[in-house]
Design a protein around this motif. Structure first.
Motif, short mmCIF file in Angstrom:
data_model
loop_
_atom_site.label_atom_id
_atom_site.label_comp_id
_atom_site.label_asym_id
_atom_site.label_seq_id
_atom_site.Cartn_x
_atom_site.Cartn_y
_atom_site.Cartn_z
N GLY A 79 0.79 -1.21 0.00
CA GLY A 79 0.00 0.00 0.00
C GLY A 79 0.83 1.26 0.00
N ARG A 80 2.09 1.15 -0.35
CA ARG A 80 2.87 2.38 -0.40
C ARG A 80 2.50 3.19 -1.63
N PRO A 81 2.63 4.48 -1.56
CA PRO A 81 2.19 5.31 -2.67
C PRO A 81 3.01 5.03 -3.92
N GLY A 82 2.42 5.27 -5.06
CA GLY A 82 3.12 5.06 -6.31
C GLY A 82 2.24 5.49 -7.47
N VAL A 83 2.64 5.07 -8.64
CA VAL A 83 1.89 5.43 -9.84
C VAL A 83 1.48 4.15 -10.55
N ARG A 84 0.24 4.13 -10.96
CA ARG A 84 -0.21 2.97 -11.71
C ARG A 84 -0.06 3.28 -13.19
N LEU A 85 0.56 2.34 -13.88
CA LEU A 85 0.76 2.50 -15.32
C LEU A 85 -0.02 1.39 -16.01
N SER A 86 -1.01 1.78 -16.82
CA SER A 86 -1.81 0.73 -17.46
C SER A 86 -2.11 1.08 -18.90
N GLY A 87 -2.59 0.10 -19.60
CA GLY A 87 -3.02 0.32 -20.98
C GLY A 87 -4.54 0.47 -21.01
N SER A 88 -5.06 0.96 -22.12
CA SER A 88 -6.51 1.06 -22.25
C SER A 88 -6.89 0.64 -23.65
N GLY A 89 -8.17 0.60 -23.88
CA GLY A 89 -8.65 0.35 -25.23
C GLY A 89 -8.60 1.64 -26.02
N CYS A 90 -9.19 1.56 -27.19
CA CYS A 90 -9.11 2.69 -28.12
C CYS A 90 -9.95 3.87 -27.65
N HIS A 91 -9.34 5.05 -27.67
CA HIS A 91 -10.07 6.28 -27.34
C HIS A 91 -10.92 6.73 -28.51
N GLY A 92 -10.50 6.36 -29.68
CA GLY A 92 -11.18 6.84 -30.87
C GLY A 92 -10.46 7.95 -31.58
N PHE A 93 -9.47 8.53 -30.91
CA PHE A 93 -8.80 9.69 -31.52
C PHE A 93 -7.48 9.22 -32.14
N CYS A 94 -7.57 8.18 -32.94
CA CYS A 94 -6.40 7.43 -33.38
C CYS A 94 -5.37 8.29 -34.11
N GLN A 95 -5.83 9.26 -34.86
CA GLN A 95 -4.87 10.01 -35.66
C GLN A 95 -3.92 10.82 -34.80
N MET A 96 -4.29 11.06 -33.52
CA MET A 96 -3.42 11.83 -32.64
C MET A 96 -2.55 10.92 -31.77
N GLY A 97 -2.63 9.63 -31.99
CA GLY A 97 -1.92 8.70 -31.12
C GLY A 97 -0.43 8.69 -31.36
N PRO A 98 0.34 8.05 -30.49
CA PRO A 98 -0.12 7.41 -29.25
C PRO A 98 -0.60 8.44 -28.21
N LEU A 99 -1.67 8.04 -27.54
CA LEU A 99 -2.28 8.93 -26.55
C LEU A 99 -1.89 8.46 -25.14
N VAL A 100 -1.57 9.45 -24.30
CA VAL A 100 -1.24 9.13 -22.91
C VAL A 100 -2.10 10.02 -22.01
N THR A 101 -2.81 9.40 -21.08
CA THR A 101 -3.68 10.16 -20.18
C THR A 101 -3.08 10.10 -18.77
N VAL A 102 -3.07 11.24 -18.10
CA VAL A 102 -2.61 11.25 -16.71
C VAL A 102 -3.82 11.54 -15.83
N LEU A 103 -4.04 10.62 -14.89
CA LEU A 103 -5.18 10.74 -13.97
C LEU A 103 -4.64 11.11 -12.59
N PRO A 104 -5.34 11.75 -11.75
CA PRO A 104 -6.76 12.11 -11.88
C PRO A 104 -7.00 13.42 -12.62
N GLU A 105 -5.95 14.08 -13.09
CA GLU A 105 -6.17 15.39 -13.72
C GLU A 105 -6.81 15.31 -15.11
#
Lengths: 645, 679, 169
Positions: A79-105
Motif C-alpha cells: 500500500g505504499r504510494p506510487g503510480v499505476r501505469l496501465s493500458g486502455s482500449g481505443c479512445h477513438g482519436f487514433c490520428q493523434m496517437g499514441p495517446l497518454v492520459t494522466v489521472l486524476p487530472e
C-alpha cells in the motif's frame, strides 16, 4: 413479478470491487497509455516501456498489475504510494496517437514518443506541470487543450457505450467490477425473470446497432418463446464494413461490457451458451475478448453457475476467417458450424432454428455493450438520450476528409452538421488542409448504405430518417468526402467490395453485382453508351429486390444513392466522358499548355509510349489516344505546362 | 339428409393470385402453387433435396412480407400470394438474362439443349436480348471421368448436383469452391471427376438443369463401328432402357418399347440385339448359389449384391472392410460381355477381332464398369462401348428413324429369352425378387408355387422382405441411394444387421432412375418406368431364372455347374480397394539430401488412418531423427497405397509392407539402408 | 540444406496432429483447425488439406470448399514478408491504390501474382483493418504502418531487401 430464488450464496461483486478500490487507493496517480490498434501501430507499446523506465529512474514506485498489489495487501509494507501505469482500449482519436492520459487530472498528451517519457514524468508527475507541446491544439491560434473536457472532438460527443474505453484497463476484470460492472447482470440473474428482462428491453426501445435496427427486445422475446431446452446467444463481432471500427474499439477497450450484455441476453432468452464471433482482422480484439472470457470464468461470473446462481452460461470465442458476408446472421451461423459462410433462406429465422438448429439470438457488439446500460439505469433513463424511435446513442467511425478522424459516439438525432463540423472539426482537402466549403457528401453505412449530401446536413440521424433518404445507419461507418472526390468512383469502390465479398450463392447477387461493376467500369473507363444509366438502375433494383440475403439486397444501395443525388456527375462521365474531379484516370484529357511549354523535350524523353511530339524550342503536343496517363511527363516538366494527367 | 345443413369442415385456404387455394399439407409454398396449376420456374428446387433458395426464380409476393422465395415459405392459411406482378416478371427475366450473360452460349451444339432448363425458361419468359456483357473467363472441360463430362462454363451454380451427391449419395465428391463471381462447383482441389471419389452414378448430370455435367457420349465410336463393313456390331439392352427410351421419342414413361427398340437398332445397323435380362437370370442363379454356398460354409451376416457399378466402386473406395461381403458375381452387363466374347464369334461366324459388343444402359457408371481392367483381355475390352438410353435415343433421332411408326421386331435368340424376374432387375427390389423366386424354387425342390414376393413393388429408399421356405427364413434388405446404403453399412459393422442379402442400387428407384435415362425426370417418372417393368415382368411367360430353358442349356453346354470353375472364370470377379484421390506427391516429413537416400512413404488414407497410420508415421519420423538417419531418407505421408484392408501400409523403396508398425517400418528402412551402404 | 530444414516437415506434421487433437478432430471446428494449420505451415498445402479431410472424416471437396471460401486461407506458399494493404473506405478515399501500385511495381507483382518468386514478399489487399484513423494503412507481417505514402511504402520494402539480401544490395 416473481423473482428468482436462490439457495446458493451468490457472488459478492461489491466485495470484489471494494478490494480493487482499496488496492488502487494509495496510487494517487495513474498513467494510461492507449493500447488500441491505432496507437499500438503508432508505437504505444514503446511509449509504455519508456514511461515505466522513466518512472523507475525517477524513483517512483510503478504498479503495473493491481492484482499483485491486492495479494500483498495483507502485509504491512504494501500500500505504499506510487503510480499505476496501465493500458486502455481505443479512445477513438487514433490520428493523434499514441495517446497518454494522466489521472486524476485527465491530462491528455497526444502523439507521444518514447523520448517524451522522461519529460512527462518530470514535469507532470514530479512537478505537477503540463508538457504544453504534447497537448492537443484545436488550431495553432488557440490555447492548448488540457484534456478531453476541452478538446472539441471529445466534448461534443456523448459517450455512454464508449465511456470506459480510454481509461479502463481492458485486461483487468476487477477494475470493470469496481466501476459497477456486472452489477446489471447480477440484478438480472438474481431478481428478474426472463419475461421481465425482455419487457424492460422492449420498453427501452433499443434497436440493433448492426444494420437493420430491429428492436432488440422483440428479437429476445421471439427467441424466449421458442420451445427447446438449448438456446444460444451469439455476439456478432464480424464487423466487416470497410471504414468502420466501432465494434473493434469496444471489444478492445471494454470486453467485459460485451460479456455482461451477453449474460443478460442469455438470461432473457434462456441460453446456456454463447459464442463471440470476432473478425480475424482484429487480432487484438480476439486476444482481449478471449482473456475476458478466461478471467470472467475464473471468477465464476461465467460458468456452470454464472455469478454464483443456478444459471449456467459459458462463452466461446471464435475467430472469423475473412468473409464480409459472415456478418449476415445465417452465414455467421454456417461459419461457426464449420461451413462455407453462405446464407440460407429465412424462414427459418435464427430465432426459430439457428446455430446447431437451436433458437439463437444474434446481437452485434455495440448492441450488447449497450444492454448493461439499459438494465442498470432502466428503460426510462435510457430513453432520455436519442429520439423516440431510436433511443440512446450511436457510435460512428468518422473517417475520410475530415479534420478529426476517429471513433465518436453521439445521441441518435444528432445532425450530420454537428458530427462533421463540430466533432469532426470540418472538411479537409486532399492534402489535409482545412477546406470549409469542401463538403460534398458523406457515405454512411458502408457498402450497404448510401450517401448524404449538403442538403442533409441538418437531418437528425436515426434509423428511420436515414431510410427516408435512401441510406441506412448500417454498422455506423461515416466517411466524409470532399469536393475532390468522384462519386462514380465511390460507387465503383463499394460495388467492387460487395462483388469481392458476395458469397456467390444466389443469382442476382453473384451475377448482378458482377454486371453492375462491369457497367461502372465502363463508365469510369469512358466506354459506356448512353443507355448505361438506365440499365444500371434497373439491374440495381432487381438485385435489391430479389437477392437472398442482406448483403445482396443492400449491395446496390451505394449505386442507387449516388445516382439519386449525383446523377449529373454520372451523366458527365457517360455523355461527355468527363470526370470533374480528375479521379477517373481514363477520362483525363492530357494537354500541353502552349503558353507555358518552352520546348525543352524533357517530357518527350520521359514518355514511355511516345505520345508527345514536338520540335525543340517549340510547344509540344500530346496525343490523348496514345497517352496512358502515367504522369511521367508531369513530373518531368519543370514549367507546369502539362495538365490533365 | 338433404334437409340437414352441414357445414363443411373448414379447410384452411390461402389466396393465390386472387383465387382461393386449399392447403393440403404441402411442404412449401412452391409445391402448393405447382399443385394449383402454376409451374413456377426453378433451378435449385428438387423435391428429393433440401431447400437451397439460390436461383431466385420461384419468388412470389406475399402481402405484408414482400418478395420471398416460395420454396422456403411454409404455406399458412390466410396468406395473400401473387406470382405474377410486374416486379416478379422483371426479376425472373433479369435473372435468366444474368445467367445467360455468363453462360457458354453454344446452345445449338450443346447436347443438353433439348432438355436444358435455362434455354426453356429463357424462351418461356421471353428473354429476347441479353443486355449484359461481363463473362467469366472460360474454364477447360473436365474429361477425366469415363462416365461424365463436366463443362464449368455451363454451370448455373444451382448446387443441385452438390446436394444430390452429398444428401442422397453421401459422397460429396463435388462441392462449391471459391466465392462470389469466382464461385464454382468442383471436385476436391479442382481436380477432375475421374481423379476423386466420384462413383460415376451420374445423378449430378440427371439433376443438372443445364449441360454442365453430362453423360460422356460414346455415340461416335459406335457409329464408326456400325458403318464399318468389316465389323459385326451386337448390342445388349438393359431392362430399364425399354421403359424409358420412348420418352424422348414421343411416348409415355413406362411404355415398353422392346419391339420397336430392336427394330430401330437393326435399322441403325446392329447385327444382333440381345437382352441383358438374359444375363440377369444368370446373375440370379450365380448370386443365389454363391449365397447358399457361403451360408453352408458358415459365413455369418449379410452378403451384398454387386450389380450396381456405382455401389461396387463406392465399396472399393470407402468400405474396404466389407468387400468380402460383396457378391463376387459380375453384373449382368459384364456377364453378357464375357459370354459374348466367349460364344458369339463362333455362333455368328465372326472373327473375334471383328465383333463389336455394345451395351445400352440406363446408367453412366456402366461406362466406368466396362472400362475396368479386369473386364479386358489381351487389351480388348469385353464391351467396346456403353451407350446410355439418352445416347441411343439421340442416335435413333439422328438416323431419322420414325420410332413410333416402327413395327415391333423380336430380340435375337438365344439371349432374348428372359424370365420376368430378369426384367425386374431394372427396378429397385428387382434383384431381390428374382433371387427369392429362384431360392424358393431351389429350397423347396421345385415345389413352391410361382409366387410374387412383392420385393420390387415399393418406392421407399429402404425396404425389406422376409420369406420362409422349408423352414429356412430368408430376409432381404433393399436400398437405393448410397447414403441410405451407408446406414445399412453401419448396422452391418455393428453386427446388428439381420439381413441375409442386401440389394444396393445407387440411383433413386433403381436402374429405371439411372442417370443415362432421358431427362428431366423426377420421382414420378421413375415410378412409372418401374411400373412398366413390373407389367412386362408379369406378362413374361417365364417366372424365375430357374424356368429359363436357355439358361439351363447354357450351363449344360458351356458353363458346367453354377459357381463351378468355368462359371467362375466367366461370371465372377474380384474387388480391390482403391484410392479416393488420384495420385499425389504426399506430405513431406523428412527431406534427406543424401544421394542414395531411401524413399519411405506411410499411407495416410482413410482406412490406414483409422488403423493408426498417423502413429506409425510420427513414430518412424522420430526414430529416424533420433538415430541420425534423417539425411539418408525421404519420408512422406502418402495418400493411399490401395491396400486399405491391410493397413497401415508403408512403402520402402517401392516395396509395400502391410500391417505395419513404427518398429517394423524402421527395421525395413534400416535394412534398405544397409543394402544401400553395402552396395 | 540444414538439419532443421531436413526434418521441418516432421515438426510441422507433429504440430498438425497436435492441432487436430486440440480441436477433438471435430469437423465443425474445421475453420479454427485450418487457421491453426495455416499459422504452422504459413499456407495450406493441398496434401495437408487432404489429410485434414481424412482425419476429420469429411469429403476433401468440402475442406477445399471451405479453404477457398475465406479470404484468410491461402493455398499457395506466401512470402516471408506478407504486406497487406488496407483498401477499406477510409484508406481508399485517402489514396491507398497508388500505394498498392507502387509496391506491385517495385516487386514485379500483379493482382494475380501476389508472391515474389524468391518467396520474400507477398502483397495483398484487405478490406479494412479497422485502423481507419491512421489511413492509409499498410501492415507488414504484424507491424502496422499508418498514414503511408507510396514512397514510404517502397522505402519499407527497400529496407527489408537490404536486410535480407545484404550481398545483393
Amino acid at each position: 413479478m416473481t423473482t428468482t430464488t436462490n439457495s446458493h450464496e451468490t457472488m459478492d461483486l461489491e466485495r470484489l470491487g471494494a478490494a480493487w478500490r482499496i488496492a488502487a487507493a494509495p496510487l494517487a496517480r495513474r498513467i494510461v497509455v492507449c493500447a488500441g490498434t491505432g496507437c499500438v501501430a503508432n508505437g504505444a507499446l514503446a511509449v509504455h516501456a519508456a514511461l515505466k523506465q522513466a518512472l523507475e529512474t525517477a524513483g517512483i514506485h510503478v504498479v503495473l498489475d493491481l492484482r499483485a498489489e491486492e495479494a500483498g495487501a495483507a502485509c504491512p509494507a504494501a500500500g505504499r504510494p506510487g503510480v499505476r501505469l496501465s493500458g486502455s482500449g481505443c479512445h477513438g482519436f487514433c490520428q493523434m496517437g499514441p495517446l497518454v492520459t494522466v489521472l486524476p487530472e485527465h491530462i491528455l498528451y497526444t502523439r507521444v514518443k518514447p523520448a517524451d517519457a522522461a519529460e512527462i514524468v518530470d514535469t507532470t508527475l514530479v512537478r505537477g506541470g503540463l508538457v504544453e507541446r504534447l497537448l492537443y491544439r484545436d488550431d495553432a491560434a488557440t490555447a492548448p487543450c488540457h484534456g478531453p473536457g476541452d478538446i472539441p472532438f471529445y466534448s461534443r460527443q456523448a459517450r455512454t457505450v464508449l465511456a470506459g474505453c480510454g481509461e479502463l484497463d481492458p485486461e483487468d476484470i476487477r477494475e470493470y467490477i469496481a466501476g459497477g460492472g456486472y452489477h446489471a447482470a447480477y440484478k438480472v440473474l438474481t431478481t428478474m425473470t426472463p419475461e421481465a428482462v425482455c419487457a424492460e428491453m422492449l420498453a427501452s426501445g433499443l434497436r440493433g446497432r448492426g444494420g437493420g435496427g430491429f428492436p432488440t427486445g422483440r428479437k429476445w422475446e421471439l427467441t424466449r418463446k421458442q420451445p427447446g431446452a438449448r438456446k444460444i446467444i451469439i455476439c456478432n463481432g464480424d464487423e466487416g464494413d470497410p471504414g468502420a471500427f466501432m465494434d473493434r474499439s469496444v471489444m478492445e477497450g471494454n470486453p467485459h461490457r460485451v460479456l455482461e450484455g451477453m449474460l443478460i441476453a442469455a438470461r432473457a432468452i434462456g441460453a446456456g451458451e454463447g459464442v463471440v464471433y470476432v473478425r480475424a482482422e482484429y487480432p487484438l480484439a480476439v486476444k482481449r475478448v478471449r482473456q475476458a472470457v478466461i478471467d470472467a470464468t475464473a471468477l465464476g461470473i461465467l460458468g456452470p453457475r454464472a455469478l454464483g446462481t443456478d444459471i449456467p452460461f459459458v462463452v466461446e470465442v471464435m475467430e472469423g476467417a475473412g468473409a464480409f458476408v459472415c456478418g449476415e446472421e445465417t452465414a455467421l451461423i454456417a461459419s461457426i458450424e464449420g461451413k462455407r459462410g453462405m446464407p440460407t433462406p429465412k424462414p427459418p429465422f435464427p430465432a426459430e432454428s439457428g446455430l446447431w438448429g437451436c433458437p439463437t439470438v444474434i446481437n452485434n457488439v455495440e448492441t450488447l455493450a449497450t444492454v448493461p446500460l439499459v438494465l442498470a439505469g432502466g428503460a426510462a433513463a435510457f430513453r432520455t438520450l436519442g429520439t423516440a424511435g431510436s433511443p440512446g446513442t450511436k457510435t460512428f467511425a468518422l473517417t475520410g476528409h475530415v479534420r478529426n478522424t476517429g471513433l465518436i459516439e453521439v445521441p441518435f438525432g444528432t445532425t450530420l452538421r454537428h458530427i462533421v463540423f463540430a466533432v469532426g472539426g470540418g472538411v479537409t482537402d486532399s492534402s489535409g488542409a482545412a477546406d470549409p466549403a469542401g463538403f460534398k457528401a458523406v457515405q454512411i453505412g458502408g457498402p450497404s448504405g448510401g450517401c448524404l449530401t449538403p442538403a442533409h446536413l441538418d437531418l437528425p440521424l436515426d434509423f428511420d430518417s436515414l431510410k427516408t433518404v435512401g441510406a441506412m445507419i448500417g454498422s455506423g461507418g461515416l466517411v466524409v468526402m470532399n469536393r475532390q472526390t468522384c462519386m462514380v468512383n465511390v460507387a465503383h469502390f463499394f460495388m467492387q467490395f460487395t462483388q469481392n465479398e458476395s458469397c456467390g450463392k444466389c443469382v442476382p447477387c453473384r451475377e448482378g453485382t458482377k454486371q453492375l461493376l462491369a457497367m461502372l467500369d465502363d463508365i469510369i473507363e469512358g466506354r459506356a453508351d448512353a443507355g448505361v444509366l438506365d440499365r444500371l438502375e434497373k439491374l440495381a433494383r432487381v438485385v435489391q429486390l430479389s437477392s437472398l440475403c442482406g448483403l445482396g439486397k443492400t449491395a446496390p444501395n451505394p449505386v442507387l444513392s449516388t445516382l439519386r443525388h449525383f446523377r449529373q456527375e454520372y451523366e458527365e462521365h457517360v455523355l461527355h466522358k468527363h470526370c470533374a474531379t480528375g479521379q477517373c484516370k481514363a477520362l483525363r484529357k492530357p494537354e500541353i499548355l502552349a503558353a507555358k511549354c518552352v520546348g525543352c523535350t524533357a517530357c518527350v524523353r520521359k514518355c514511355p509510349v511516345a505520345a508527345i511530339h514536338g520540335e525543340r524550342k517549340q510547344a509540344h503536343r500530346i496525343d490523348p489516344a496514345l497517352c496512358i496517363r502515367c504522369g511521367a511527363c508531369v513530373t518531368a516538366c519543370k514549367f507546369n505546362a502539362i495538365t490533365g494527367v | 339428409m338433404q334437409n340437414t345443413v352441414t357445414s363443411k369442415p373448414a379447410v384452411p385456404v390461402l389466396t393465390l393470385n386472387g383465387r382461393s387455394v386449399e392447403l393440403g399439407g404441402e411442404r412449401n409454398l412452391l409445391e402448393l402453387i405447382r399443385k394449383a396449376g402454376i409451374d413456377l420456374p426453378t433451378f435449385c428446387y428438387h423435391s428429393e433435396l433440401s431447400v437451397y433458395g439460390a436461383c431466385r426464380l420461384c419468388l412470389v409476393e406475399i402481402e405484408g412480407r414482400g418478395i420471398q422465395a416460395s420454396c422456403a415459405v411454409t404455406p399458412e392459411a390466410g396468406l395473400k400470394v401473387r406470382t405474377d406482378t410486374a416486379d416478379l416478371r422483371e426479376i425472373r427475366r433479369t435473372n435468366i438474362e444474368l445467367l445467360l450473360a455468363s453462360h457458354h452460349q453454344g446452345c445449338t451444339t450443346c447436347g443438353k439443349s433439348a432438355a436444358c432448363r435455362l434455354l426453356e425458361l429463357a424462351r418461356r419468359l421471353g428473354v429476347d436480348t441479353v443486355r449484359f456483357t461481363a463473362r467469366r473467363p472460360p474454364a477447360p472441360l473436365d474429361l477425366t471421368s469415363p462416365a461424365l463430362v463436366r463443362d464449368p462454363n455451363k454451370c448455373v451454380l444451382c448446387g443441385d448436383c452438390v446436394r444430390f451427391c452429398h444428401e442422397i449419395q453421401g459422397i460429396g465428391a463435388i462441392d462449391f469452391a471459391h466465392r462470389g463471381s469466382a464461385a464454382a462447383v468442383v471436385p476436391a482441389f479442382n481436380r477432375g471427376l475421374g481423379e476423386v471419389e466420384c462413383v460415376h452414378c451420374g445423378q449430378c448430370a440427371r439433376v443438372c438443369p443445364t449441360g454442365a455435367i453430362m453423360p460422356r457420349s460414346e455415340e461416335e465410336p459406335v457409329w464408326k463401328a456400325l458403318q464399318d463393313p468389316g465389323k459385326t456390331v451386337v448390342a445388349q439392352i438393359a431392362p430399364a432402357v425399354r421403359v424409358a427410351l420412348g420418352e424422348t421419342l414421343g411416348l409415355a414413361p413406362g411404355e415398353d418399347t422392346t419391339g420397336r427398340l430392336s427394330a430401330a437398332m437393326r435399322r441403325l445397323g446392329f447385327a444382333k440385339v440381345y437382352d441383358t435380362a438374359f444375363t440377369a437370370d444368370l446373375t440370379v442363379i450365380e448370386e443365389a448359389e454363391e449365397y447358399l454356398r457361403r451360408r453352408a460354409a458358415g459365413f455369418a451376416g449379410p452378403m451384398f449384391t454387386s450389380c450396381c457399378p456405382a455401389w461396387v466402386r463406392y465399396s472399393e473406395l470407402a468400405a474396404s472392410d466389407l468387400l468380402p461381403r460383396l457378391s463376387s458375381c459380375r453384373s449382368p452387363q459384364q456377364m453378357f460381355g464375357a459370354l459374348a466374347r466367349d460364344l458369339l464369334p463362333k455362333q455368328l461366324g465372326v472373327a473375334p477381332e471383328n465383333l463389336v459388343v455394345v451395351s445400352i444402359m440406363p446408367c453412366t457408371a456402366k461406362k466406368y464398369e466396362a472400362g475396368r481392367a479386369e473386364f479386358a483381355h489381351n487389351g480388348r475390352r469385353d464391351l467396346d462401348a456403353v451407350l446410355t438410353t439418352q445416347e441411343l435415343a439421340h442416335m435413333i433421332q439422328g438416323a431419322g428413324v420414325r420410332f413410333s411408326e416402327l413395327v415391333p421386331e423380336p430380340l435375337d435368340m438365344p439371349f432374348a429369352c428372359t424370365s420376368g424376374a430378369g426384367l425386374l432387375f431394372g427396378a429397385s427390389g428387382g434383384v431381390s425378387e428374382a433371387v427369392l423366386r429362384y431360392a424358393a424354387a431351389k429350397l423347396s425342390g421345385g415345389a413352391a408355387p410361382a409366387a410374387n414376393y412383392g420385393a420390387a413393388d415399393g418406392t421407399a429408399a429402404r425396404r425389406e422382405v422376409t420369406v420362409t421356405v422349408n423352414e429356412i427364413r430368408l430376409r432381404l434388405g433393399m436400398v437405393y441411394g448410397l447414403r441410405e446404403a451407408q446406414e445399412i453399412l453401419k448396422e452391418v459393422r455393428a453386427g446388428t444387421c439381420e439381413y441375409d442379402l442386401i440389394e444396393v442400387m445407387a440411383c433413386p428407384g433403381g436402374c429405371v432412375g439411372g442417370a443415362g435415362q432421358p431427362v428431366p425426370a423426377g420421382p414420378e417418372t421413375t415410378a412409372r418406368r418401374a411400373c412398366g417393368l413390373r407389367h412386362a415382368a408379369a406378362a413374361a411367360p417365364l417366372h424365375g431364372a430357374q424356368d429359363n430353358p436357355f439358361i439351363t442349356k447354357l450351363y449344360q453346354e458351356h458353363l458346367g455347374e453354377p459357381g463351378g470353375p468355368r462359371a467362375h472364370k466367366l461370371l465372377h470377379t474380384k474387388y480391390q480397394t482403391r484410392r479416393r484421390l488420384g495420385k499425389s506427391d504426399g506430405l513431406p516429413l523428412i527431406h534427406g539430401q543424401d544421394v542414395g537416400r531411401v524413399k519411405v512413404s506411410v499411407c495416410l488414407g482413410t482406412s490406414c488412418h483409422l488403423r493408426g497410420s498417423q502413429k506409425v508415421l510420427r513414430g518412424l519420423a522420430k526414430a529416424l531423427e533420433e538415430r541420425g538417419l534423417a539425411e539418408r531418407v525421404e519420408l512422406t505421408g502418402a495418400f493411399c497405397h490401395e491396400r486399405c484392408d491391410r493397413g497401415p501400409a508403408v512403402t520402402v523403396n517401392g516395396q509395400v509392407f502391410d500391417h505395419c508398425t513404427a518398429e517394423l517400418a524402421l527395421a525395413q528402412v534400416e535394412a534398405a539402408l544397409a543394402v544401400a551402404t553395402g552396395a | 540444406m540444414s538439419a532443421a530444414a531436413t526434418i521441418k516437415g516432421s515438426r510441422q506434421f507433429d504440430a498438425a496432429c497436435a492441432i487436430l487433437d486440440r480441436f477433438g478432430r471435430n469437423p465443425t471446428r474445421l475453420i479454427p483447425i485450418l487457421q491453426a494449420l495455416q499459422e504452422e505451415y504459413r499456407y495450406l498445402p493441398g496434401e495437408l488439406l487432404a489429410y485434414v479431410a481424412t482425419a476429420l472424416g469429411v469429403p476433401p471437396a468440402r475442406v477445399y470448399g471451405v479453404a477457398t471460401f475465406y479470404a484468410h486461407f491461402t493455398l499457395a506458399p506466401r512470402g516471408k514478408y506478407v504486406i497487406r494493404l488496407c483498401d477499406g473506405t477510409a484508406c481508399h478515399v485517402k489514396n491507398s491504390i497508388p500505394i498498392l501500385e507502387a509496391l506491385r511495381q517495385r516487386l514485379g507483382l500483379t493482382a494475380e501474382r501476389k508472391t515474389t518468386p524468391d518467396l520474400l514478399f507477398t502483397v495483398e489487399t484487405v478490406s479494412c483493418l479497422g485502423a481507419c484513423g491512421l489511413a492509409p494503412v499498410v501492415v507488414i507481417n504484424d507491424q502496422v504502418h499508418g498514414q503511408v505514402t507510396p514512397e514510404h511504402a517502397v522505402a519499407l520494402v527497400e529496407e527489408i531487401i537490404a536486410r535480407e539480401k545484404p550481398a545483393a544490395a
